[in-house]
Design an enzyme around this catalytic site. Structure first.
Site, PDB file in Angstrom:
ATOM      1  N   GLU A  88      48.700 115.231   6.953  1.00 57.07           N
ATOM      2  CA  GLU A  88      47.876 115.535   8.131  1.00 57.07           C
ATOM      3  C   GLU A  88      47.918 117.026   8.438  1.00 57.07           C
ATOM      4  O   GLU A  88      46.884 117.650   8.714  1.00 57.07           O
ATOM      5  CB  GLU A  88      48.373 114.756   9.346  1.00 57.07           C
ATOM      6  CG  GLU A  88      48.350 113.244   9.176  1.00 57.07           C
ATOM      7  CD  GLU A  88      49.632 112.681   8.574  1.00 57.07           C
ATOM      8  OE1 GLU A  88      50.247 113.343   7.709  1.00 57.07           O
ATOM      9  OE2 GLU A  88      50.014 111.566   8.955  1.00 57.07           O
ATOM     10  N   HIS A  90      53.479 117.461   5.463  1.00 55.09           N
ATOM     11  CA  HIS A  90      52.793 116.175   5.540  1.00 55.09           C
ATOM     12  C   HIS A  90      51.282 116.337   5.347  1.00 55.09           C
ATOM     13  O   HIS A  90      50.706 117.399   5.624  1.00 55.09           O
ATOM     14  CB  HIS A  90      53.104 115.494   6.870  1.00 55.09           C
ATOM     15  CG  HIS A  90      54.517 115.003   6.963  1.00 55.09           C
ATOM     16  ND1 HIS A  90      54.943 114.106   7.921  1.00 55.09           N
ATOM     17  CD2 HIS A  90      55.604 115.274   6.204  1.00 55.09           C
ATOM     18  CE1 HIS A  90      56.238 113.849   7.733  1.00 55.09           C
ATOM     19  NE2 HIS A  90      56.661 114.555   6.704  1.00 55.09           N
ATOM     20  N   CYS A 103      53.272 110.568  11.728  1.00 54.61           N
ATOM     21  CA  CYS A 103      54.575 110.754  12.375  1.00 54.61           C
ATOM     22  C   CYS A 103      54.384 111.606  13.638  1.00 54.61           C
ATOM     23  O   CYS A 103      53.301 112.151  13.880  1.00 54.61           O
ATOM     24  CB  CYS A 103      55.551 111.409  11.406  1.00 54.61           C
ATOM     25  SG  CYS A 103      55.219 113.162  11.139  1.00 54.61           S
ATOM     26  N   CYS A 136      53.240 115.287  12.949  1.00 52.47           N
ATOM     27  CA  CYS A 136      51.812 115.393  12.625  1.00 52.47           C
ATOM     28  C   CYS A 136      50.961 115.081  13.844  1.00 52.47           C
ATOM     29  O   CYS A 136      49.899 115.689  14.036  1.00 52.47           O
ATOM     30  CB  CYS A 136      51.454 114.450  11.480  1.00 52.47           C
ATOM     31  SG  CYS A 136      52.143 115.010   9.924  1.00 52.47           S
TER      32      CYS A 136
HETATM   33  O1  LIG Z   1      52.512 110.934   8.615  1.00 45.83           O
HETATM   34  C1  LIG Z   1      53.048 111.116   7.504  1.00 45.83           C
HETATM   35  N1  LIG Z   1      52.480 111.958   6.609  1.00 45.83           N
HETATM   36  C2  LIG Z   1      53.049 112.260   5.425  1.00 45.83           C
HETATM   37  O2  LIG Z   1      52.510 113.038   4.639  1.00 45.83           O
HETATM   38  N2  LIG Z   1      54.250 111.665   5.116  1.00 45.83           N
HETATM   39  C3  LIG Z   1      54.898 111.969   3.857  1.00 45.83           C
HETATM   40  C4  LIG Z   1      56.174 112.746   3.978  1.00 45.83           C
HETATM   41  C5  LIG Z   1      56.946 112.265   2.790  1.00 45.83           C
HETATM   42  O3  LIG Z   1      56.597 113.010   1.636  1.00 45.83           O
HETATM   43  C6  LIG Z   1      56.489 110.827   2.632  1.00 45.83           C
HETATM   44  C7  LIG Z   1      57.388 109.825   3.318  1.00 45.83           C
HETATM   45  O4  LIG Z   1      58.455 109.577   2.488  1.00 45.83           O
HETATM   46  P1  LIG Z   1      59.412 108.335   2.686  1.00 45.83           P
HETATM   47  O5  LIG Z   1      58.505 107.109   2.759  1.00 45.83           O
HETATM   48  O6  LIG Z   1      60.290 108.371   1.481  1.00 45.83           O
HETATM   49  O7  LIG Z   1      60.123 108.562   3.972  1.00 45.83           O
HETATM   50  O8  LIG Z   1      55.214 110.759   3.223  1.00 45.83           O
HETATM   51  C8  LIG Z   1      54.838 110.790   5.955  1.00 45.83           C
HETATM   52  C9  LIG Z   1      54.245 110.470   7.146  1.00 45.83           C
HETATM   53  C10 LIG Z   1      54.789 109.482   8.070  1.00 45.83           C
HETATM   54  O9  LIG Z   1      56.124 109.317   7.924  1.00 45.83           O
HETATM   55 ZN   LIG Z   2      53.825 113.609   9.526  1.00 42.71          ZN
END
Ligand SMILES: O=c1[nH]c(=O)n([C@H]2C[C@H](O)[C@@H](COP(=O)(O)O)O2)cc1CO
Ligand SMILES: [Zn+2]
Length: 175
Positions: free
Chosen positions: A82, A80, A106, A109
């Site tokens: 963060e 992710h 999330c 993170c």
């Molecule tokens: O805090 C976050 N940071 C982050 O980088 N992500 C990324 C992970 C995934 O590649 C995408 C979320 O994918 P999706 O919306 O298809 O669930 O975003 C997702 C979140 C929160 O879900």
């Molecule tokens: Zn995350």
């Protein structure tokens, strides 16, 4: 005498724009997230976006979100934004810093944010607000009193025009 330009980017819009620009590097076909960590001197000390772990080919791992086989989804593999921003830090510690994120973090993170000593979370989108992961994030942040707030941009759009200086030179050229 020339006066100061007034329509310059303010700090918060600038940091959020950096997060959004970074997100454009993401290969995730559905959700592109960026993060930007800033210290108390308004210096950027870390930037990240969601992507596969270092060294992993973006073609070798799945990008789909859902599959009967969890191992064929991106979930167990993608890093992710963060976490990447914290891991990419260009200083010894991000203690006391603020993280600007395109999407509310999330729970995984949020744990990284807390353990790294970040003291404030500023997010743009909250589209996943009711997911258990985000409920857990708020519970964690509330438990330790880390403030989180939605960014209210002064400018709704920030445009990057690579031709900006050429245009400027053309219009002001008197020679
Ligand atoms: O805090 C976050 N940071 C982050 O980088 N992500 C990324 C992970 C995934 O590649 C995408 C979320 O994918 P999706 O919306 O298809 O669930 O975003 C997702 C979140 C929160 O879900
Ligand atoms: Zn995350």
């Amino acid at each position: 005498m020339a006066v100061k330009r007034e329509d310059y980017l303010d700090w918060a819009d600038y940091f959020m724009a950096v997060a959004f620009l970074s997100a454009q590097r993401s290969k995730d076909p559905r959700t592109q997230v960026g993060a930007c960590i800033v210290n108390d001197e308004n210096k950027i000390v870390g930037i990240g976006y969601n992507g596969m772990p270092r060294g992993c080919s973006d073609e070798a791992l799945p990008w789909q979100r859902k599959n009967d086989d969890w191992l064929e989804t991106k979930i167990p593999y993608v890093c992710h934004a963060e976490m990447n921003a914290v891991m990419n830090k260009n200083c010894a510690s991000v203690k006391g810093c603020t993280i600007y994120v395109a999407l509310f973090p999330c729970n995984e993170c949020t744990k990284v944010i807390m353990q790294s000593g970040i003291k404030e979370v500023v997010y743009m989108s909250d589209t996943k607000h009711d997911k258990p992961s985000m409920v857990a994030s708020r519970r964690l942040l509330d438990a330790v009193g880390i403030p989180y707030r939605q960014h209210i941009p002064k400018q709704s759009k920030v445009t990057i025009d690579f031709g900006a200086l050429e245009d400027e030179l053309d219009s002001t050229s008197t020679r």
